[in-house]
Design a protein around this motif. Structure first.
Motif, PDB file in Angstrom:
ATOM      1  N   ASP A  97      25.508  32.637   8.118  1.00 54.54           N
ATOM      2  CA  ASP A  97      24.750  32.230   9.312  1.00 54.54           C
ATOM      3  C   ASP A  97      25.164  32.997  10.564  1.00 54.54           C
ATOM      4  OD1 ASP A  97      27.197  31.139  10.023  1.00 54.54           O
ATOM      5  OD2 ASP A  97      26.489  29.066  10.081  1.00 54.54           O
ATOM      6  N   GLY A  98      26.075  33.974  10.408  1.00 55.66           N
ATOM      7  CA  GLY A  98      26.520  34.785  11.527  1.00 55.66           C
ATOM      8  C   GLY A  98      27.745  34.250  12.253  1.00 55.66           C
ATOM      9  N   SER A  99      28.153  33.029  11.950  1.00 56.25           N
ATOM     10  CA  SER A  99      29.334  32.470  12.602  1.00 56.25           C
ATOM     11  C   SER A  99      30.600  33.109  12.018  1.00 56.25           C
ATOM     12  CB  SER A  99      29.380  30.945  12.436  1.00 56.25           C
ATOM     13  OG  SER A  99      29.511  30.589  11.079  1.00 56.25           O
ATOM     14  N   VAL A 100      31.668  33.072  12.813  1.00 56.07           N
ATOM     15  CA  VAL A 100      32.943  33.656  12.407  1.00 56.07           C
ATOM     16  C   VAL A 100      33.943  32.528  12.189  1.00 56.07           C
ATOM     17  CG1 VAL A 100      34.829  35.180  13.111  1.00 56.07           C
ATOM     18  CG2 VAL A 100      32.467  35.775  13.669  1.00 56.07           C
ATOM     19  N   ASP A 101      34.717  32.622  11.104  1.00 57.19           N
ATOM     20  CA  ASP A 101      35.713  31.602  10.783  1.00 57.19           C
ATOM     21  C   ASP A 101      36.996  32.305  10.350  1.00 57.19           C
ATOM     22  OD1 ASP A 101      36.816  29.110  10.364  1.00 57.19           O
ATOM     23  OD2 ASP A 101      35.348  28.470   8.870  1.00 57.19           O
ATOM     24  N   LEU A 102      38.103  31.570  10.362  1.00 55.64           N
ATOM     25  CA  LEU A 102      39.374  32.088   9.868  1.00 55.64           C
ATOM     26  C   LEU A 102      39.614  31.577   8.459  1.00 55.64           C
ATOM     27  CD1 LEU A 102      41.797  31.709  12.901  1.00 55.64           C
ATOM     28  CD2 LEU A 102      41.006  33.831  11.861  1.00 55.64           C
ATOM     29  N   PHE A 103      40.134  32.455   7.597  1.00 51.30           N
ATOM     30  CA  PHE A 103      40.408  32.093   6.213  1.00 51.30           C
ATOM     31  C   PHE A 103      41.831  32.463   5.861  1.00 51.30           C
ATOM     32  CE2 PHE A 103      35.872  32.830   6.438  1.00 51.30           C
ATOM     33  CZ  PHE A 103      35.361  31.745   5.765  1.00 51.30           C
ATOM     34  N   ASP A 104      42.510  31.568   5.127  1.00 48.52           N
ATOM     35  CA  ASP A 104      43.806  31.904   4.561  1.00 48.52           C
ATOM     36  C   ASP A 104      43.560  32.834   3.380  1.00 48.52           C
ATOM     37  OD1 ASP A 104      45.735  30.464   6.144  1.00 48.52           O
ATOM     38  OD2 ASP A 104      44.879  28.629   5.309  1.00 48.52           O
ATOM     39  N   VAL A 105      44.369  33.883   3.311  1.00 53.26           N
ATOM     40  CA  VAL A 105      44.207  34.897   2.269  1.00 53.26           C
ATOM     41  C   VAL A 105      45.458  34.901   1.397  1.00 53.26           C
ATOM     42  CG1 VAL A 105      43.802  37.347   1.793  1.00 53.26           C
ATOM     43  CG2 VAL A 105      42.759  36.270   3.802  1.00 53.26           C
ATOM     44  N   TYR A 106      45.243  34.970   0.084  1.00 57.51           N
ATOM     45  CA  TYR A 106      46.312  34.893  -0.904  1.00 57.51           C
ATOM     46  C   TYR A 106      46.200  36.061  -1.874  1.00 57.51           C
ATOM     47  CZ  TYR A 106      46.653  30.108   0.779  1.00 57.51           C
ATOM     48  OH  TYR A 106      46.802  29.005   1.578  1.00 57.51           O
ATOM     49  N   ARG A 107      47.232  36.262  -2.663  1.00 54.60           N
ATOM     50  CA  ARG A 107      47.224  37.268  -3.722  1.00 54.60           C
ATOM     51  C   ARG A 107      47.142  36.558  -5.065  1.00 54.60           C
ATOM     52  NH1 ARG A 107      51.969  40.360  -3.149  1.00 54.60           N
ATOM     53  NH2 ARG A 107      50.801  41.344  -1.533  1.00 54.60           N
ATOM     54  N   ALA A 108      46.311  37.105  -5.944  1.00 57.62           N
ATOM     55  CA  ALA A 108      46.200  36.586  -7.313  1.00 57.62           C
ATOM     56  C   ALA A 108      45.953  37.759  -8.247  1.00 57.62           C
ATOM     57  CB  ALA A 108      45.064  35.578  -7.421  1.00 57.62           C
ATOM     58  N   SER A 109      46.108  37.493  -9.517  1.00 53.30           N
ATOM     59  CA  SER A 109      45.751  38.456 -10.546  1.00 53.30           C
ATOM     60  C   SER A 109      44.528  37.915 -11.273  1.00 53.30           C
ATOM     61  CB  SER A 109      46.913  38.642 -11.523  1.00 53.30           C
ATOM     62  OG  SER A 109      46.544  39.544 -12.543  1.00 53.30           O
ATOM     63  N   VAL A 110      43.548  38.790 -11.476  1.00 55.96           N
ATOM     64  CA  VAL A 110      42.314  38.422 -12.182  1.00 55.96           C
ATOM     65  C   VAL A 110      42.194  39.334 -13.392  1.00 55.96           C
ATOM     66  CG1 VAL A 110      39.798  38.374 -12.006  1.00 55.96           C
ATOM     67  CG2 VAL A 110      41.170  37.716 -10.050  1.00 55.96           C
ATOM     68  N   ILE A 111      41.811  38.764 -14.518  1.00 58.76           N
ATOM     69  CA  ILE A 111      41.521  39.604 -15.681  1.00 58.76           C
ATOM     70  C   ILE A 111      40.144  40.215 -15.448  1.00 58.76           C
ATOM     71  CG2 ILE A 111      41.225  39.704 -18.190  1.00 58.76           C
ATOM     72  CD1 ILE A 111      44.098  39.073 -17.203  1.00 58.76           C
ATOM     73  N   TRP A 112      40.102  41.530 -15.307  1.00 59.44           N
ATOM     74  CA  TRP A 112      38.872  42.256 -14.967  1.00 59.44           C
ATOM     75  C   TRP A 112      38.769  43.444 -15.905  1.00 59.44           C
ATOM     76  CZ3 TRP A 112      35.019  40.736 -12.013  1.00 59.44           C
ATOM     77  CH2 TRP A 112      34.084  41.662 -11.570  1.00 59.44           C
ATOM     78  N   ASP A 113      37.694  43.551 -16.620  1.00 55.56           N
ATOM     79  CA  ASP A 113      37.535  44.577 -17.659  1.00 55.56           C
ATOM     80  C   ASP A 113      38.671  44.505 -18.676  1.00 55.56           C
ATOM     81  OD1 ASP A 113      35.190  45.696 -16.596  1.00 55.56           O
ATOM     82  OD2 ASP A 113      36.307  47.079 -15.329  1.00 55.56           O
ATOM     83  N   GLY A 114      39.146  43.289 -18.953  1.00 58.50           N
ATOM     84  CA  GLY A 114      40.188  43.085 -19.948  1.00 58.50           C
ATOM     85  C   GLY A 114      41.595  43.397 -19.463  1.00 58.50           C
ATOM     86  N   GLN A 115      41.738  43.785 -18.192  1.00 56.57           N
ATOM     87  CA  GLN A 115      43.033  44.154 -17.635  1.00 56.57           C
ATOM     88  C   GLN A 115      43.348  43.305 -16.408  1.00 56.57           C
ATOM     89  OE1 GLN A 115      45.021  46.532 -19.043  1.00 56.57           O
ATOM     90  NE2 GLN A 115      43.455  46.632 -20.631  1.00 56.57           N
ATOM     91  N   PRO A 116      44.628  42.994 -16.167  1.00 60.83           N
ATOM     92  CA  PRO A 116      44.972  42.272 -14.944  1.00 60.83           C
ATOM     93  C   PRO A 116      44.765  43.167 -13.724  1.00 60.83           C
ATOM     94  CG  PRO A 116      46.952  42.771 -16.216  1.00 60.83           C
ATOM     95  CD  PRO A 116      45.783  43.240 -17.016  1.00 60.83           C
TER      96      PRO A 116
END
Length: 122
Positions: A64-83
């Motif tokens: 909607d065009g509004s700006v908000d603050l987000f907490d950002v974290y690190r994770a591992s995702v299995i993507w194309d069979g690889q972390p």
């Protein structure tokens, strides 16, 4: 290749395995969102359950065009069979796969209920 399906709301869904601290893992059904330029969003409860590592806070512009603050974290995702290490934005929305995660991939969606979603490396 990553496969998924289109639900009755015509959302393109893929199932991802997300790994946090230790061996904590969750499978999440994430909506492919081409308007989201980040990697991945997860609900705060999922971030807490996975004990993801906090990286900081970032501003994000919502649809909607509004700006908000987000907490950002690190994770591992299995993507194309690889972390793959990714940034995760905690948000009270369904899990979203963004364009940063899709970079260098081809996305094909059969846009109909029950249609297929396929993500292939370029």
């Amino acid at each position: 290749m990553i496969s998924g399906s289109v639900n009755s709301d015509l959302e393109a869904l893929v199932r991802l395995t997300v790994t946090g601290r230790g061996s904590r893992r969750r499978q999440v059904d994430a909506v492919v969102d081409t308007g989201f330029t980040g990697y991945l969003t997860l609900r705060p409860a999922t971030v807490t359950a996975l004990q993801l590592t906090w990286l900081g806070r970032e501003q994000g512009t919502l649809a909607d065009g509004s700006v908000d603050l987000f907490d950002v974290y690190r994770a591992s995702v299995i993507w194309d069979g690889q972390p793959r290490l990714v940034e995760v934005e905690a948000a009270d929305v369904d899990a979203l796969v963004g364009m940063a995660l899709l970079e260098r991939h081809s996305l094909t969606i059969e846009v109909r209920s029950g249609g297929t979603v396929s993500i292939k490396p370029l």
